[in-house]
Design an enzyme around this catalytic site. Structure first.
Site, PDB file in Angstrom:
ATOM      1  N   ASP A 122       3.000  76.079 -45.205  1.00  0.00           N
ATOM      2  CA  ASP A 122       4.064  75.203 -44.779  1.00  0.00           C
ATOM      3  C   ASP A 122       3.946  73.944 -45.620  1.00  0.00           C
ATOM      4  O   ASP A 122       2.915  73.709 -46.251  1.00  0.00           O
ATOM      5  CB  ASP A 122       3.841  74.906 -43.298  1.00  0.00           C
ATOM      6  CG  ASP A 122       4.859  73.946 -42.777  1.00  0.00           C
ATOM      7  OD1 ASP A 122       6.025  74.104 -43.137  1.00  0.00           O
ATOM      8  OD2 ASP A 122       4.479  73.044 -42.019  1.00  0.00           O
TER       9      ASP A 122
ATOM     10  N   THR B 109       5.456  70.370 -44.753  1.00  0.00           N
ATOM     11  CA  THR B 109       5.295  69.115 -44.028  1.00  0.00           C
ATOM     12  C   THR B 109       4.110  69.191 -43.081  1.00  0.00           C
ATOM     13  O   THR B 109       4.011  70.097 -42.282  1.00  0.00           O
ATOM     14  CB  THR B 109       6.556  68.811 -43.222  1.00  0.00           C
ATOM     15  OG1 THR B 109       7.674  69.134 -44.031  1.00  0.00           O
ATOM     16  CG2 THR B 109       6.603  67.378 -42.804  1.00  0.00           C
TER      17      THR B 109
ATOM     18  N   LYS C  10      22.568  54.401 -55.357  1.00  0.00           N
ATOM     19  CA  LYS C  10      21.251  54.966 -55.692  1.00  0.00           C
ATOM     20  C   LYS C  10      21.377  56.476 -55.669  1.00  0.00           C
ATOM     21  O   LYS C  10      22.164  57.044 -54.901  1.00  0.00           O
ATOM     22  CB  LYS C  10      20.180  54.498 -54.711  1.00  0.00           C
ATOM     23  CG  LYS C  10      20.368  54.962 -53.285  1.00  0.00           C
ATOM     24  CD  LYS C  10      19.232  54.444 -52.414  1.00  0.00           C
ATOM     25  CE  LYS C  10      19.379  54.950 -50.984  1.00  0.00           C
ATOM     26  NZ  LYS C  10      18.423  54.384 -50.066  1.00  0.00           N
TER      27      LYS C  10
ATOM     28  N   THR D  80       9.096  76.527 -46.477  1.00  0.00           N
ATOM     29  CA  THR D  80       9.374  75.295 -45.768  1.00  0.00           C
ATOM     30  C   THR D  80      10.813  75.271 -45.281  1.00  0.00           C
ATOM     31  O   THR D  80      11.696  75.897 -45.858  1.00  0.00           O
ATOM     32  CB  THR D  80       9.091  74.079 -46.679  1.00  0.00           C
ATOM     33  OG1 THR D  80       9.488  72.917 -45.985  1.00  0.00           O
ATOM     34  CG2 THR D  80       9.828  74.171 -47.984  1.00  0.00           C
ATOM     35  N   GLY D  81      11.009  74.548 -44.223  1.00  0.00           N
ATOM     36  CA  GLY D  81      12.353  74.363 -43.716  1.00  0.00           C
ATOM     37  C   GLY D  81      13.072  73.254 -44.465  1.00  0.00           C
ATOM     38  O   GLY D  81      14.247  73.013 -44.265  1.00  0.00           O
TER      39      GLY D  81
ATOM     40  N   ASP E 260       1.328  73.787 -39.505  1.00  0.00           N
ATOM     41  CA  ASP E 260       0.916  72.857 -38.464  1.00  0.00           C
ATOM     42  C   ASP E 260       1.864  72.817 -37.281  1.00  0.00           C
ATOM     43  O   ASP E 260       1.508  72.323 -36.241  1.00  0.00           O
ATOM     44  CB  ASP E 260       0.785  71.456 -39.040  1.00  0.00           C
ATOM     45  CG  ASP E 260       2.136  70.894 -39.417  1.00  0.00           C
ATOM     46  OD1 ASP E 260       2.945  71.656 -39.971  1.00  0.00           O
ATOM     47  OD2 ASP E 260       2.390  69.718 -39.155  1.00  0.00           O
TER      48      ASP E 260
ATOM     49  N   ASN F 251       7.188  75.646 -35.829  1.00  0.00           N
ATOM     50  CA  ASN F 251       8.009  76.489 -36.701  1.00  0.00           C
ATOM     51  C   ASN F 251       7.185  77.429 -37.545  1.00  0.00           C
ATOM     52  O   ASN F 251       7.704  78.338 -38.169  1.00  0.00           O
ATOM     53  CB  ASN F 251       8.901  75.619 -37.587  1.00  0.00           C
ATOM     54  CG  ASN F 251       8.089  74.669 -38.417  1.00  0.00           C
ATOM     55  OD1 ASN F 251       7.038  74.201 -37.985  1.00  0.00           O
ATOM     56  ND2 ASN F 251       8.522  74.393 -39.622  1.00  0.00           N
ATOM     57  N   ASP F 252       5.884  77.197 -37.569  1.00  0.00           N
ATOM     58  CA  ASP F 252       5.028  78.072 -38.360  1.00  0.00           C
ATOM     59  C   ASP F 252       4.402  79.172 -37.519  1.00  0.00           C
ATOM     60  O   ASP F 252       3.688  80.023 -38.033  1.00  0.00           O
ATOM     61  CB  ASP F 252       3.910  77.264 -39.022  1.00  0.00           C
ATOM     62  CG  ASP F 252       4.456  76.123 -39.835  1.00  0.00           C
ATOM     63  OD1 ASP F 252       5.416  76.365 -40.577  1.00  0.00           O
ATOM     64  OD2 ASP F 252       3.953  75.002 -39.706  1.00  0.00           O
TER      65      ASP F 252
END
EC number: 7.6.2.1
Lengths: 1169, 355
Positions: free
Chosen positions: A392, A394, A537, A651-652, A792, A795-796
């Site tokens: 994952d 994040t 930006k 990853t999401g 962590d 979602n994992d």
């Protein structure tokens, strides 16, 4: 037929608010969840059934039944019964405790309180009693109990903010808004109680980002989409309260639908063992048949004549029937090839290894007081075979903390720079410039303070708190604040900032929102002087095209700087502004209004207008924000990829962010020949993209129809020649969640996998939790490789569950990942030690253990086979029953356990320093069919030596006092003694790491053997149990004979010498890497203790990073419409404001962190002043 | 706060050598020198031991006379169970060309008699033989009780099939003077067998003590009449019986029958000359195609060792030597080749790990 059977198969869900009776008709699942497997009644049958599904247990049960039949029982029944019951009981107790904890956590969740609207008032109800159709009230920072349709909230326009970290891992807040018709209900209980809308929507599914339904209320139909739904597992943030109507409850919620089934994980060695047990059983059957035929022939030829001495007294037996019985008797005798103690020992060894993981000081994170934890004790050796790591992003690779690190303003770099020596040196002083009033610098920070979507808020203590949508924006605004440009507040029309102590209010004229195509955002403001400015930006590549041509010099300079920043793994962003004159702007604004009013092609028109005004920009500079990696991620990744472990990021997050992090942590590098991006939205697009990527990979001259075959072939070839036939160079694949869905559903799955196999790295972004699991499953299924998933968040969980090994990062907010994981620790970097040291050792030890154990038992058991030829195939055992019972559990168990637990081939430091040592595990070189065959041959050889040397010697021999010693009992004792000595010597040879424990166990075992031998042969034991201990006095007579010792000595020499020779020649001729490093270790030990030499070099790369806006489109609209502005003056009617303002959300924490880091940067400057 | 620090302490893994897997240890390693020295040493040892054993086996003097065929008429007689009352003797003369010096032992040897069958070995009652309970015959199938349900004493297949030939060795000084060689029938059993494993129900008057039991079916006489000459040598404590009850490991076996009583002529052993075995032929072997013979043998330091052990040692020694020479050759050939490549290899290894 199928449909009628499955009555519960929902096609559509109809829910009526506040009407339980109506909803009960449909028998929707209630909100109770149970993840537990058993209850008190079902425990015994289900658990026993599960346990006897293990081949080994079933095998022993079968043997036990055989032993209970007196006609064929050649061993007493308790030799199998006692250990079997012990094993089954141990496992059952373990399962029961596991399930007890599951019950407990279920209960805890099910008994959470929530406020339910019942009988026109709010009542506290347990979660499990919440029903579909109920209206419940949620308060700030509460977990959402079920999937809800948002009705109203404390915020204006029925907005509410939720954090979905548990669901998809994204930590930025998401906005949900209620339908305007329902948001009017507010907190009016009586009106809510009268609410009787009916929702018709899709059946429960696992798609987190999709929802379609219709609310019918007061004869009006209102379409519903995902924006109106709050899912179970989310946390309500920055919202005082909200009301929602339960749509899906309990197991139907998207959270539960997304959590894969809990599977019983087995290691590949376990599976291999199951096959081996079958093979061995087949082998036993063969031996049994040989002996049974032998028995039939013998009974026919010899036994018939011998029957006067030993007649068959009962019934009509013939030699064939006798052979049949003999077959079963021999099956019982020879079963010791796979004794139960093998399974018990394996569990003990794994338990020992698990404790080593728990105890490892080097995997203990003092920052959060978290030691590593092996939560499953049955998977350790699998850690030494991992080929794929699914990580994952994040919270796992990154800390999810953004820090403003550097900037380039008007061609000058500010911020800290790492020079070659790794020391921090200041090159310029930013504060100074601001003080001196450098207009460009001021403009730069002004822009940062003005151009963003951050919301500000003063908390009770009067501190300014920012609510940010994406942490990087927070970092920029906070940085501006630290440099004296404090963003104070905003209204739909104004932005107020404090510029170096003076309040300045800008009029917000237009907000040009971010989207994925534009990759930039701009605001147009009028400053107090009446000047109109456009601040922009965005991604450098996009923004640089919009610059004034006269800015060419500055552009190239800044471009260099951006490359430099990107090279350090920082996220960069270009900053530019434009002065607009009034007239021009007015015209433009008018056109925008027209565009907004138009109906068709509105979006295109607006986009054109945006393009029109965002040109001729003046470049100000660039910012560099660090998405802080966890400590040691780069080293870990480098080391793991040296160990030939492929790391995939799932990853999401957005593609840009994911790629960025990929570069930052060295998973993606500039050395890569190509990076393929698959982001097609339809199946055909995906297919096309895959095809192109492959063409690119191989060159056009090859066809890839036989993809998978290739893939496997390659794996085999990798052993001999590295990538000779195929890919040269390193490639990476980046795939989007939507494309992945198409790829997984259609037939291109194999193509995708093939491509992915060729690539060194794969990054999957925007994937749902279930997709993560699917990717893992795909690799598991087609590659037969060991996979490890690390993450962590909630979602994992599904990925952690479906991978062979799941690792949870502990110390985060949610516990789901850790609870679902097999191993947990606090930092990603510990993965290196877990795999390279613990995993490698575990695998190494387990393989050595298995080799030795099978060897030992083949040597032990096959002696019976040879003896069969000399005892009329009568199933007479060679050893006495006590020896057979104790051999595996007393005489030889502890030394091999000690080896299995403590043995080391190379030191931990060397395992870390030479990741290549990990390779044998991945290729499964240490215990495979070939090794097993070798160990069987070794065992057979030993059994031959152990049987035939005494046989020859005993054939025609007399004792020293003239008495015969060729009696059965002396023979048994001689064989048993030489067997114990031979296997002990073999053990001594196999043990390569002799700790004190090994010494005690090996010598102790031999001593124990003799002690027990003397005891069981003692007069006393015989006196008490004459039938159980018939070997009385044997040891005194046999072991005092010189010639028996000569036999034992010769047996030992003859069975050990060839082994020594083969081992020596093997190391000499084909040294493995581990042999070489051992050699090196030895020479170095003599010379000096050595430290790790690997230098921690920062990545230097020239890659230009495309800035990833980590937030979504549409925020600008919210701001300009003022929807998300809190109405300050009239306090909310319910008196909830306290909780509202007291709440410290995670975002605020985040801001503080960012503030801290940035302010420290600022302070540095001040010191310099 | 305090709680936290306690928690901190409790979760902190100890730094002990055991827990950190850093126990001091000796790493077993076979260096070339060590392996070669072990191989050469054990080769030398085995060779010498082998030669020594062969020599001592050769020094043993042994006479074996197979009397299955020689006493053919008796054998035929015994094949018919009805003749069990008829006494059949036969005399086998032989010449001892060289005197047998020292202790001489007389064995009987059976070929093809399976004393190691599973059911045979089990078919005995240790409780009965200990005289704990004379009627404890439950383990003795198929020879538990007689037709009249009287338990056998001793029960079981082993006891029932006891070897019951009588062999008398006579020294024929000349054609008229036959001297019976004095033989001892004591001291032929293990001490533990005689004094621990077997016990009579009482010291005297065995007939009464064995009342309520009957003789095994194949026995001509009951257990308490085994030795008419020596009343002490009767019952379960009869030496021949005890020797028989110690079952042999293989279908071909020899059991000690008598040992030479070294008096008079035989003080030095058996002098050279003419001898004959006078055998009362009772034990049928032709029924199961077995054979029997009588063996006279002397001993050496290691007992009555056979040639096999010596040969096995010699072969092992020779093989070890051969192997060590082969290994030596391979090792040095490799060493030469390695010398040129090893530097490169170690460099490559280091380079790889640092990459």
């Amino acid at each position: 037929m199928f449909c009628s059977k499955k009555k519960l198969l929902e096609v559509e869900r109809v829910v009526k608010a506040n009407d339980r009776e109506y909803n009960e008709k449909f028998q929707y699942a209630d909100n109770r969840i149970h993840t537990s497997k058993y209850n008190l009644l079902t425990f015994l049958p289900i658990n026993l059934f599960e346990q006897f599904q293990r081949v080994a247990n079933a095998y022993f049960l079968f043997l036990l039944i055989l032993q209970l039949i007196p006609e064929i029982s050649s061993l007493t029944w308790f030799t199998t019964f006692v250990p079997l019951v012990l094993v089954i009981m141990m496992t059952a107790v373990k399962d029961a405790t596991d399930d007890y904890f599951r019950h407990k956590s279920d209960d805890q969740v099910n008994n959470r309180q929530s406020e339910v609207l019942k009988d026109s008032r709010l009542q506290n109800e347990k979660w499990m009693n919440v029903k579909v159709g109920d209206i419940i009230k949620l308060e700030n920072n509460q977990f959402v109990a079920a999937d809800l349709l948002l009705l109203s909230s404390s915020e204006p326009h029925g907005l509410c903010y939720i954090e979905t970290a548990e669901l998809d891992g994204e930590t930025n807040l998401k906005v949900r808004h209620a339908l305007s018709v329902t948001s009017e209900l507010g907190a009016d209980i009586s009106r809510l109680a009268r609410f009787d809308g009916t929702v018709v929507c899709e059946a429960p599914n696992n798609k987190l980002d999709k929802f379609t339904g219709v609310l019918t209320w007061k004869n009006c139909k209102h379409p519903l989409n995902n924006e109106k739904i709050i899912l179970r597992g989310c946390i309500l943030r920055n919202t005082g309260w909200c009301f929602g109507m339960v749509i899906f409850a309990g197991p139907d919620t998207k959270l539960m639908q997304n959590s894969g089934k809990t599977k019983f994980k087995r290691t590949s060695i376990d599976r291999f063992m199951n096959i081996l047990v079958l093979w061995i059983f087949g082998f036993l059957v063969c031996l049994g048949i040989i002996l049974a035929i032998g028995n039939s022939i013998w009974e026919n030829q010899v036994g018939g004549q011998f029957r006067t001495f030993l007649f068959w007294n009962e019934g009509e037996k013939n030699s064939v029937f006798s052979g049949f019985l003999t077959f079963w008797s021999y099956i019982i005798i020879l079963n010791t090839v796979v004794p139960i103690s093998l399974y018990v020992s394996m569990e003990v060894i794994r338990l020992g290894h698990s404790y080593f993981i728990n105890w490892d000081r080097k995997m203990y994170y003092s920052g959060k007081v978290i030691p590593a934890e092996a939560r499953t004790t049955t998977l350790n050796e699998e850690l030494g075979q991992v080929e794929y790591v699914f990580s994952d992003k994040t919270g796992t690779l990154t800390q999810n903390v953004m820090t403003f690190k550097k900037c380039s303003i008007n061609g000058r770099i500010y911020g800290e720079v790492n020079d070659d020596l790794g020391q921090k040196t200041e090159i310029t002083k930013l504060m100074e410039s601001i003080k001196q009033g450098d207009p460009k610098v001021r403009e730069f920070f002004r822009l940062l303070a003005v151009c963003h979507t951050v919301m500000s808020e003063e908390n009770n203590a009067g501190q300014l708190v920012y609510q940010v949508q994406s942490p990087d924006e927070g970092a920029l605004v906070t940085a501006a604040r630290n440099f004296g440009f404090v963003f104070k507040s905003r209204t739909p029309e104004t932005i107020t900032i404090e510029e170096l102590g003076t309040l300045v209010t800008y009029q917000l004229l237009a907000f040009l929102d971010f989207n994925n195509v534009r990759k930039r955002m701009s605001v147009i403001v009028r400053n107090p002087d009446g000047q109109i400015k456009l601040y922009s930006k965005g991604a450098d590549i996009i923004l640089f095209e919009k610059l004034l041509p006269s800015h060419e010099d500055l552009r190239s300079l800044t471009s260099d700087h951006i490359s430099e920043f990107a090279g350090e793994g920082l996220r960069t962003l270009a900053i530019a502004y434009r002065d607009l004159d009034d007239k021009y702007f007015k015209e433009w604004q008018k056109m925008l209004e027209d565009a907004n009013a138009s109906t068709d092609e509105r979006d295109e028109w607006i986009a054109e207008l945006y393009e029109e005004i965002e040109r001729d920009l003046m470049l100000l500079g660039a910012t560099a924000v660090e998405d802080k990696l966890q400590e040691g991620v780069i080293e870990t990744v480098t080391s793991l990829s040296l160990a030939n472990i492929k790391i995939w990021i799932l990853t999401g997050d957005k593609q840009e962010t994911a790629i960025n992090i990929g570069y930052a942590c060295n998973i993606l590098t500039d050395d890569m020949n190509d990076v393929f991006v698959i982001s097609g939205g339809t199946a055909t697009e995906v297919k096309e993209e895959l095809r192109k990527a492959k063409e690119n990979l191989f060159g056009q001259n090859r066809s890839f129809s036989n993809g998978l075959v290739d893939c496997e072939k390659r794996q085999q070839l990798e052993l001999s020649s590295v990538g000779e036939e195929t890919v040269t160079g390193e490639y990476a694949l980046i795939i989007n969640g939507h494309s992945l869905a198409h790829a997984l559903e259609s037939d291109v799955g194999n193509d995708l996998l093939e491509l992915a196999c060729m690539c060194k790295t794969v990054v999957c972004c925007r994937v749902t939790p279930l997709q993560k699991a699917q990717v893992v499953e795909l690799v598991k299924k087609h590659r037969h490789a060991v996979t490890l998933a690390i993450g962590d968040g909630a979602n994992d969980v599904s990925m952690i569950k479906s991978a062979h090994i799941g690792v949870g990062i502990s110390g985060q907010e949610g516990l789901q990942a850790v609870l679902a994981s097999d191993y947990s620790f606090a930092q990603f970097r510990y993965l290196q030690r877990l795999l390279l040291v613990h995993g490698r050792w575990s695998y190494y030890r387990m393989c050595k253990f298995l080799y030795y154990f099978f060897y030992k038992n083949f040597a032990f058991t096959l002696v019976h086979f040879w003896f069969g030829f000399f005892c009329g195939f009568s199933a007479q055992t060679v050893y006495d029953q006590w020896f057979i019972t104790l051999f595996n559990i007393v005489y030889t168990s502890l030394p091999v356990l000690a080896m299995g637990i403590f043995d080391q081939d190379v030191s931990a430091q060397n395992s870390m320093d030479y990741p290549q040592l990990y390779e044998p595990g991945q290729l499964n070189l240490l215990f495979n069919k070939r090794k097993f065959f070798i160990c069987v041959v070794h065992g057979i050889y030993t059994s031959l030596v152990i049987f035939f040397i005494p046989y020859g010697a005993f054939y025609d021999v007399a004792g020293e006092d003239g008495q015969h010693i060729a009696d059965y009992q002396s023979f048994a004792v001689t064989l048993a003694t030489s067997l114990v000595i031979v296997v002990s010597v073999q053990m001594a040879l196999d043990t390569s790491y002799w700790t004190i424990i090994n010494h005690v166990f090996i010598w102790g075992s031999i001593v124990t053997y003799f002690c027990i031998l003397f005891t069981t042969h003692s007069n006393g034991m015989f006196g008490v149990f004459p039938n159980q201990f018939p070997f009385v006095g044997n040891v005194w007579h046999s072991l005092t004979q010189k010639c028996i010792w000569l036999v034992i000595l010769l047996t030992t020499v003859a069975s050990v010498m060839p082994v020594v020779m083969f081992r020596f020649l093997k190391v000499d001729l084909y040294p493995t890497r581990s042999d070489q490093i051992r050699q090196q270790q030895r020479t170095e030990k003599k010379a000096r203790p050595r430290r790790s030499q690997r230098s921690h070099t920062r990545r230097s790369s020239s890659r230009r990073s495309g800035y990833a806006f980590a937030h979504q489109e549409g925020y600008g609209k919210l701001i300009t419409s003022g929807k998300n502005m809190r109405v300050q003056s009239p306090p909310p009617p319910t008196g909830l404001e306290k909780t509202l303002y007291n709440s410290t959300s995670r975002i605020e924490d985040l801001c503080k962190k960012t503030t801290d880091t940035v302010s420290s940067l600022g302070q540095d400057r001040t010191v310099q002043l | 706060m305090e709680r936290r620090s306690r928690l901190q302490l409790s979760r902190l893994p100890d730094i002990t050598a055991m827990k950190q897997q850093q126990l001091p240890a000796y790493q077993l390693h076979f260096s070339a020198t060590m392996v070669f020295s072990i191989f050469f040493a054990s080769g030398v040892f085995c060779l010498f031991m082998g030669i020594f054993l062969i020599l001592s086996a050769k020094s043993i003097q042994k006479v074996e006379i197979n009397y299955t065929k020689t006493c053919g008429n008796c054998a035929k007689l015994r094949e018919d169970a009805f003749n069990h009352n008829k006494i059949c003797t036969c005399s086998i003369p032989f010449v001892l060309a060289k005197s047998m010096e020292g202790n001489v032992f007389m064995y009987y040897k059976l070929y093809g008699f399976y004393q190691n069958l599973y059911r045979y070995i089990l078919s005995r009652s240790n409780s009965q033989l200990l005289s704990k309970d004379l009627k404890a015959v439950e383990d003795c199938a198929p020879f538990k009780v007689s037709h009249k349900e009287i338990p056998f004493a001793p029960c079981g297949a082993i006891a029932n099939s006891m070897f019951n030939d009588t062999i008398i060795l006579s020294y024929n000084l000349n054609s008229s003077i036959h001297i019976q060689v004095p033989m001892l029938k004591t001291g032929i059993t293990w001490w533990t067998d005689k004094y621990v494993k077997f016990k009579n129900p009482g010291a005297n008057n065995l007939t009464d003590k064995f009342a309520g039991t009957t003789k095994p079916p194949y026995w001509p006489k009951p257990i308490y009449e085994l030795d008419p000459d020596d009343p002490e040598n009767n019952g379960f404590l009869n030496d021949d019986f005890i020797v028989w009850m110690r079952t042999a490991a293989f279908p071909t076996f020899k059991k000690l029958y008598r040992r030479l009583h070294r008096i008079h002529y035989f003080i030095e052993g058996l002098p050279a000359g003419n001898y004959s075995f006078n055998i009362t032929y009772n034990f049928p072997v032709t029924k199961f195609q077995g054979e029997k013979s009588v063996v006279l043998s002397t001993l050496t330091w290691s007992g009555g060792s056979s040639l096999f052990l010596g040969l096995a040692y010699t072969v092992t020694g020779a093989m070890t030597w051969l192997a060590s020479f082969a290994m030596l050759a391979i090792h040095f050939m490799l060493k030469q080749r390695k010398a040129s490549t090893s530097k490169w290899q170690s460099k490559a290894l280091k380079g790889q790990s640092r990459k």
